[in-house]
Scaffold this active site. Structure first.
Site, mmCIF file in Angstrom:
data_model
loop_
_atom_site.group_PDB
_atom_site.id
_atom_site.type_symbol
_atom_site.label_atom_id
_atom_site.label_comp_id
_atom_site.label_asym_id
_atom_site.label_seq_id
_atom_site.Cartn_x
_atom_site.Cartn_y
_atom_site.Cartn_z
ATOM 1 N N ASN A 149 -6.121 -2.788 1.662
ATOM 2 C CA ASN A 149 -6.095 -4.235 1.852
ATOM 3 C C ASN A 149 -7.522 -4.728 2.000
ATOM 4 O O ASN A 149 -8.373 -4.029 2.554
ATOM 5 C CB ASN A 149 -5.310 -4.612 3.105
ATOM 6 C CG ASN A 149 -3.810 -4.498 2.920
ATOM 7 O OD1 ASN A 149 -3.312 -4.465 1.805
ATOM 8 N ND2 ASN A 149 -3.095 -4.439 4.023
ATOM 9 N N ARG A 155 0.824 -1.216 0.000
ATOM 10 C CA ARG A 155 0.000 0.000 0.000
ATOM 11 C C ARG A 155 0.855 1.262 0.000
ATOM 12 O O ARG A 155 0.562 2.221 -0.733
ATOM 13 C CB ARG A 155 -0.947 0.023 1.205
ATOM 14 C CG ARG A 155 -2.049 -1.002 1.114
ATOM 15 C CD ARG A 155 -2.860 -1.046 2.388
ATOM 16 N NE ARG A 155 -1.969 -1.434 3.496
ATOM 17 C CZ ARG A 155 -2.242 -1.273 4.766
ATOM 18 N NH1 ARG A 155 -3.384 -0.730 5.141
ATOM 19 N NH2 ARG A 155 -1.401 -1.659 5.695
#
Length: 90
Positions: A37, A19
């Protein structure tokens, strides 16, 4: 003309800086949207930008995580203009 991508990445994409790296790449390349996520272990990316910038963005994600991504599912559509910057959704 700007485009939009909605992508799902499968593999070892959680707990490896995915990320944060995707956020940095998006900011460096100049695309807007978000990354997060998912509870099932995948990562989801929603982004808008020029066709060329999005292709560069996707290519960099693939290059930097080639040993981690097992599969990617990417859908392209017209941009909606709903994003102003790129961030991580928690």
């Amino acid at each position: 003309m700007n485009k939009q991508i909605h992508a799902y990445y499968t593999g070892r994409v959680q707990g490896v800086g995915f990320r944060f790296t995707v956020e940095r790449l998006a900011q460096d390349i100049g695309v807007v949207g978000w990354v997060r996520n998912l509870p099932d272990g995948r990562a989801e990316v929603f982004a808008e930008g020029s066709d060329e910038d999005l292709k560069d963005f996707l290519g960099e994600i693939k290059r930097q995580f080639s040993g981690y991504i097992r599969d990617e599912d990417i859908a392209w559509s017209e941009a909606t203009g709903e994003f102003k910057d790129f961030g991580i959704k928690f």
